[in-house]
Design a protein around this motif. Structure first.
Motif, PDB file in Angstrom:
ATOM      1  N   LEU A 244      -0.505  -6.251 -64.961  1.00 58.61           N
ATOM      2  CA  LEU A 244       0.397  -6.982 -64.026  1.00 58.61           C
ATOM      3  C   LEU A 244       0.671  -6.365 -62.751  1.00 58.61           C
ATOM      4  N   ALA A 245       0.525  -4.918 -62.796  1.00 57.60           N
ATOM      5  CA  ALA A 245       0.738  -4.244 -61.790  1.00 57.60           C
ATOM      6  C   ALA A 245      -0.464  -4.508 -60.716  1.00 57.60           C
ATOM      7  N   LYS A 246      -1.589  -4.406 -61.131  1.00 61.49           N
ATOM      8  CA  LYS A 246      -2.699  -4.464 -60.416  1.00 61.49           C
ATOM      9  C   LYS A 246      -3.050  -5.705 -59.963  1.00 61.49           C
ATOM     10  N   TRP A 247      -3.145  -6.871 -60.566  1.00 58.45           N
ATOM     11  CA  TRP A 247      -3.439  -8.054 -60.009  1.00 58.45           C
ATOM     12  C   TRP A 247      -2.555  -9.151 -60.008  1.00 58.45           C
ATOM     13  N   SER A 248      -1.083  -8.973 -60.284  1.00 58.19           N
ATOM     14  CA  SER A 248      -0.053  -9.934 -59.917  1.00 58.19           C
ATOM     15  C   SER A 248      -0.247 -10.362 -58.445  1.00 58.19           C
ATOM     16  N   ASP A 249       0.089 -11.475 -57.888  1.00 54.44           N
ATOM     17  CA  ASP A 249      -0.111 -12.017 -56.547  1.00 54.44           C
ATOM     18  C   ASP A 249       1.260 -11.875 -56.081  1.00 54.44           C
ATOM     19  N   VAL A 250       1.869 -10.759 -55.903  1.00 57.83           N
ATOM     20  CA  VAL A 250       3.069 -10.178 -55.113  1.00 57.83           C
ATOM     21  C   VAL A 250       2.590  -9.229 -54.121  1.00 57.83           C
ATOM     22  N   VAL A 268      -2.281   5.549 -63.735  1.00 60.83           N
ATOM     23  CA  VAL A 268      -2.013   4.777 -62.749  1.00 60.83           C
ATOM     24  C   VAL A 268      -2.564   5.367 -61.418  1.00 60.83           C
ATOM     25  N   LEU A 269      -1.994   6.775 -61.169  1.00 66.07           N
ATOM     26  CA  LEU A 269      -2.588   7.389 -60.052  1.00 66.07           C
ATOM     27  C   LEU A 269      -3.907   7.488 -59.687  1.00 66.07           C
ATOM     28  N   ARG A 270      -4.686   7.725 -60.729  1.00 70.88           N
ATOM     29  CA  ARG A 270      -6.071   7.792 -60.589  1.00 70.88           C
ATOM     30  C   ARG A 270      -6.852   6.439 -60.099  1.00 70.88           C
ATOM     31  N   GLU A 271      -6.251   5.452 -60.760  1.00 71.95           N
ATOM     32  CA  GLU A 271      -6.870   4.063 -60.945  1.00 71.95           C
ATOM     33  C   GLU A 271      -6.376   3.436 -59.517  1.00 71.95           C
ATOM     34  N   PHE A 272      -5.334   3.257 -59.421  1.00 73.42           N
ATOM     35  CA  PHE A 272      -4.766   2.321 -58.088  1.00 73.42           C
ATOM     36  C   PHE A 272      -5.502   2.715 -56.793  1.00 73.42           C
ATOM     37  N   PRO A 273      -5.807   3.936 -56.534  1.00 78.13           N
ATOM     38  CA  PRO A 273      -6.322   4.128 -55.107  1.00 78.13           C
ATOM     39  C   PRO A 273      -7.847   3.558 -55.140  1.00 78.13           C
ATOM     40  N   GLU A 274      -8.481   3.431 -56.263  1.00 76.02           N
ATOM     41  CA  GLU A 274      -9.746   3.044 -56.652  1.00 76.02           C
ATOM     42  C   GLU A 274      -9.793   1.821 -56.399  1.00 76.02           C
ATOM     43  N   LEU A 275      -9.087   0.813 -56.974  1.00 74.46           N
ATOM     44  CA  LEU A 275      -8.879  -0.490 -57.232  1.00 74.46           C
ATOM     45  C   LEU A 275      -8.815  -1.281 -55.934  1.00 74.46           C
ATOM     46  N   LYS A 276      -9.428  -2.515 -55.705  1.00 72.08           N
ATOM     47  CA  LYS A 276      -9.133  -3.331 -54.613  1.00 72.08           C
ATOM     48  C   LYS A 276      -8.461  -4.699 -55.018  1.00 72.08           C
ATOM     49  N   PRO A 278      -7.666  -8.204 -54.971  1.00 64.33           N
ATOM     50  CA  PRO A 278      -8.283  -9.333 -54.770  1.00 64.33           C
ATOM     51  C   PRO A 278      -7.808 -10.159 -53.646  1.00 64.33           C
ATOM     52  N   ARG A 279      -6.683 -10.118 -53.052  1.00 63.24           N
ATOM     53  CA  ARG A 279      -6.079 -10.813 -52.124  1.00 63.24           C
ATOM     54  C   ARG A 279      -6.403 -10.203 -50.699  1.00 63.24           C
ATOM     55  N   THR A 280      -6.412  -8.963 -50.812  1.00 61.52           N
ATOM     56  CA  THR A 280      -6.476  -8.502 -49.375  1.00 61.52           C
ATOM     57  C   THR A 280      -7.687  -7.651 -48.980  1.00 61.52           C
ATOM     58  N   GLY A 281      -8.354  -7.004 -50.255  1.00 63.94           N
ATOM     59  CA  GLY A 281      -9.567  -6.162 -50.165  1.00 63.94           C
ATOM     60  C   GLY A 281      -9.007  -4.616 -50.207  1.00 63.94           C
ATOM     61  N   GLU A 282      -7.730  -4.563 -49.770  1.00 67.12           N
ATOM     62  CA  GLU A 282      -7.302  -2.911 -49.551  1.00 67.12           C
ATOM     63  C   GLU A 282      -7.056  -2.468 -50.918  1.00 67.12           C
ATOM     64  N   SER A 283      -6.969  -0.917 -50.820  1.00 67.20           N
ATOM     65  CA  SER A 283      -6.620  -0.268 -52.085  1.00 67.20           C
ATOM     66  C   SER A 283      -5.175  -0.699 -52.798  1.00 67.20           C
ATOM     67  N   LEU A 284      -5.010  -0.849 -54.009  1.00 65.02           N
ATOM     68  CA  LEU A 284      -3.877  -1.134 -54.466  1.00 65.02           C
ATOM     69  C   LEU A 284      -2.713  -0.321 -54.313  1.00 65.02           C
ATOM     70  N   MET A 285      -2.927   0.926 -53.984  1.00 67.59           N
ATOM     71  CA  MET A 285      -1.953   1.899 -53.563  1.00 67.59           C
ATOM     72  C   MET A 285      -1.189   1.500 -52.693  1.00 67.59           C
ATOM     73  N   LYS A 286      -1.746   0.766 -51.419  1.00 67.99           N
ATOM     74  CA  LYS A 286      -1.345   0.211 -50.175  1.00 67.99           C
ATOM     75  C   LYS A 286      -0.133  -0.603 -50.301  1.00 67.99           C
ATOM     76  N   ARG A 287       0.039  -1.090 -51.488  1.00 70.03           N
ATOM     77  CA  ARG A 287       1.353  -2.023 -51.650  1.00 70.03           C
ATOM     78  C   ARG A 287       2.129  -1.606 -53.003  1.00 70.03           C
ATOM     79  N   THR A 288       2.115  -0.223 -53.180  1.00 68.36           N
ATOM     80  CA  THR A 288       2.722   0.179 -54.478  1.00 68.36           C
ATOM     81  C   THR A 288       3.550   1.684 -54.215  1.00 68.36           C
ATOM     82  N   VAL A 289       4.853   1.323 -55.033  1.00 68.07           N
ATOM     83  CA  VAL A 289       5.673   2.585 -54.983  1.00 68.07           C
ATOM     84  C   VAL A 289       5.633   2.666 -56.634  1.00 68.07           C
ATOM     85  N   LEU A 290       5.494   4.256 -56.920  1.00 69.98           N
ATOM     86  CA  LEU A 290       5.474   4.858 -58.191  1.00 69.98           C
ATOM     87  C   LEU A 290       6.559   5.753 -58.534  1.00 69.98           C
ATOM     88  N   ILE A 291       7.232   5.346 -59.508  1.00 68.11           N
ATOM     89  CA  ILE A 291       8.324   6.265 -59.814  1.00 68.11           C
ATOM     90  C   ILE A 291       8.283   6.810 -61.213  1.00 68.11           C
TER      91      ILE A 291
END
Length: 590
Positions: A244-250, A268-276, A278-291
């Motif tokens: 849900l965190a990776k692919w939701s269209d939010v 999460v910390l290892r995967e998210f920077p590497e995953l693209k 699907p909407r923007t083509g950028e790393s998922l961390m570019k729209r994520t805040v982790l607590i």
């Protein structure tokens, strides 16, 4: 103003001499200045929840109140950050004191030194109210951070300038109606236990596309809705939440690791920077805040972490963005409430949880919603809340699961028996539900035609019929069923294995668009329709179940995203031809 510690019981500290303090005030405890929050007041005696390890703290230690409630700093620089439960930036703490975090360490939540390019969007003399956007900062390639007037201010912009500023420098001056001048920076502070204001809350009417077929097609979640993912140990709660965190269209994802294992946050910390994305083509961390407030971190801070996360989410919602809050897991948060309640010697409720458990859960989920943001430009934003529930032994009758079910509108019940059969996501289609189907139907009808919801209803009916037929099969065997009932079992198997089952760890099958889901389900159900017509003409059911295209449909999930439309059209043509041939043979025999 200061007081003295008279009692220490784990994370609970009792202090006297705090007559002028208020409930929810943040205090500093002892020589190490540990962070705490006042839970209850009785005269000048305060019960304090300390968010750090209290070993070594004893009676007589000084307690100093800050006079302000527990708050978060909201400013550019939060995206891509990882914070603990009280918004301390873990990466900068590591730089300052090393990997073993020292107690009482004080590091600002957002970088005070970094310069941001502020672009003013209003001119001097403009009348503004709380929530109005006065400028923007391009925080990441995918997030345009909107600098807003704090909700409780209004007046006229006296001066404003574009340029390079850090988050504490004045970017504009606001002149209030009474003549007072207020300097505006790019930072806002907001108490975490108070929801940020909005103009209007609307019923959610757009689905949240997660790329998970069983969720999007059978049990959809609306943007601005609430959902719970309960399930026993090992049933895949965390992987569902990661998906849900990776692919939701939010636009923004706030992921709260609340009391779960540290290695899951590490994933999460290892995967998210590497995953693209699907909407923007950028790393998922570019729209994520982790607590991160994992199981080995202070219990009391677990309770604060969900409020910290949802307050940050509301701030981005106020910019007009679609935000998702993923809390993993609310059961661990409830356990923190139970521990503090026990130490406060409150009357326990069911299974030792405090009597106010349900109201606290409701306060969290009620902050979700699709809203019109405050401000004069009529922005719309949404906040979707998804919480995992970890019932002991998978028992859904326990208090946290029951209280959550009364509040949320989508319930994805994970089933350990499905997980043991390697059917993932292990969401049980007979126990799960979505109460958003009626409100989302107009959107589905407009975008995919009325056939989409009809096919969804037909697939659910087939799966429910399969459950009834399986009881008969266990008594008398599959061969004693009529050809039509055998076809129901066969189609249900295709729905389960070829449609609902999904592999989160492959690039092609990890994410499935709505169009792809619609075509795949329609193809499986067309097989059912054509076979029923053939059986009515006297065709041999065994031959229909063994047609060559069945194997091709079974591999339809692995067709690359840029080829599936042509491939599915070819499969349907082959399927119709092969079933027609067997139907013709059946007619001749008859």
């Amino acid at each position: 103003m200061s007081g003295k510690v008279v009692k220490v019981s784990g994370p609970l500290v009792v202090a006297t001499g705090l007559a002028d303090a208020n409930m929810s005030d943040v205090v500093r405890v002892g020589p190490q200045r540990l962070i705490g929050e006042i839970l209850t007041m009785k005269g000048d005696t305060a019960s304090i929840q300390v968010y750090e390890e209290t070993s070594g703290l004893g009676p007589g230690a000084e307690v100093v109140t800050t006079g302000a409630p527990m708050s978060v700093e909201l400013a550019p620089g939060m995206i891509e950050g990882i914070y603990d439960g009280i918004q301390r930036p873990l990466e900068r703490i590591v730089e300052k004191v090393g990997a073993c975090i020292t107690r009482g360490v004080e590091v600002p939540a957002v970088d005070r030194e970094k310069k941001w390019d502020f672009e003013a969007v209003v001119k001097p003399g403009t009348k503004v109210i709380g929530g109005d956007v006065i400028g923007t900062v391009q925080e990441t390639p995918v997030v345009l951070h909107k600098i807003m007037v704090p909700p409780n201010l209004k007046g006229t912009i006296k001066s404003i300038q574009s340029g390079s500023f850090n988050v504490t420098e004045t970017v504009a001056v606001l002149k209030k109606d009474n003549g007072d001048e207020i300097p505006l920076t790019m930072t806002q502070k907001w108490p975490v236990r108070v929801g940020r204001p909005y103009t209007t809350k609307y019923p959610p009417k757009r689905p949240l596309c997660s790329g998970q077929r069983i969720i999007d097609t059978l049990f959809p979640l609306a943007k601005g809705g609430t959902a719970a993912v309960p399930g026993p140990f090992g049933s895949g709660k965390t992987v569902v939440q990661h998906q849900l965190a990776k692919w939701s269209d939010v636009d923004i994802v706030i992921y709260i690791g609340c009391g779960e294992r540290g290695n899951e946050m590490t994933d999460v910390l290892r995967e998210f920077p590497e995953l693209k994305d699907p909407r923007t083509g950028e790393s998922l961390m570019k729209r994520t805040v982790l607590i991160a407030n994992t199981s080995d971190m202070p219990v009391a801070a677990r309770e604060a972490s969900v409020y910290t996360g949802i307050t940050i989410a509301e701030y981005f919602r106020d910019m007009g963005y679609d935000v998702a809050v993923i809390a993993d897991s609310t059961s661990r948060w409830a356990e923190a409430l139970r521990e503090m309640s026990g130490r406060l010697e409150e009357m326990p409720g069911e299974e030792g949880y405090p009597a106010y458990l349900a109201s606290r859960l409701a306060q969290f989920y009620e902050r979700a919603g699709s809203v019109e943001c405050i401000g004069s430009d009529e922005r719309r934003g949404s906040l979707t809340a998804v919480g995992a529930v970890s019932p002991p032994g998978g028992d859904l009758s326990e208090p946290v699961s029951q209280a959550t079910m009364r509040i949320v509108k989508v319930f994805w019940a994970l089933d350990s028996s499905l997980a043991y059969r390697r059917h993932f996501p292990a969401i049980n289609w007979l126990n799960s539900y979505s109460l958003y189907l009626d409100s989302l139907k107009p959107w589905f009808d407009e975008n995919f035609g009325e056939a989409f919801m009809r096919n969804r209803a037909k697939a659910m009916s087939i799966l429910q019929n399969e459950a009834s037929l399986n009881e008969i099969v266990q008594l008398v065997g599959k061969d004693s069923l009529s050809p039509a009932d055998q076809l129901t079992l066969e189609t249900a198997r295709m729905v389960r294995e070829d449609f609902l089952q999904q592999n989160a760890f492959t690039d092609i099958d990890g994410y499935s668009s709505y169009d792809r889901q619609e075509r795949l389900l329609a193809m499986v159900l067309e097989y059912d329709t054509l076979c029923r017509a053939a059986i009515a003409k006297g065709a041999d059911a065994a031959k229909l179940f063994a047609i060559p295209v069945r194997e091709t449909i079974g591999r339809a999930k692995s067709v690359p995203a840029d080829q599936y439309k042509d491939a599915y059209a070819q499969m349907r043509a082959d399927m119709a031809q092969q079933i027609d041939e067997i139907a013709a043979q059946g007619g001749e025999t008859a």
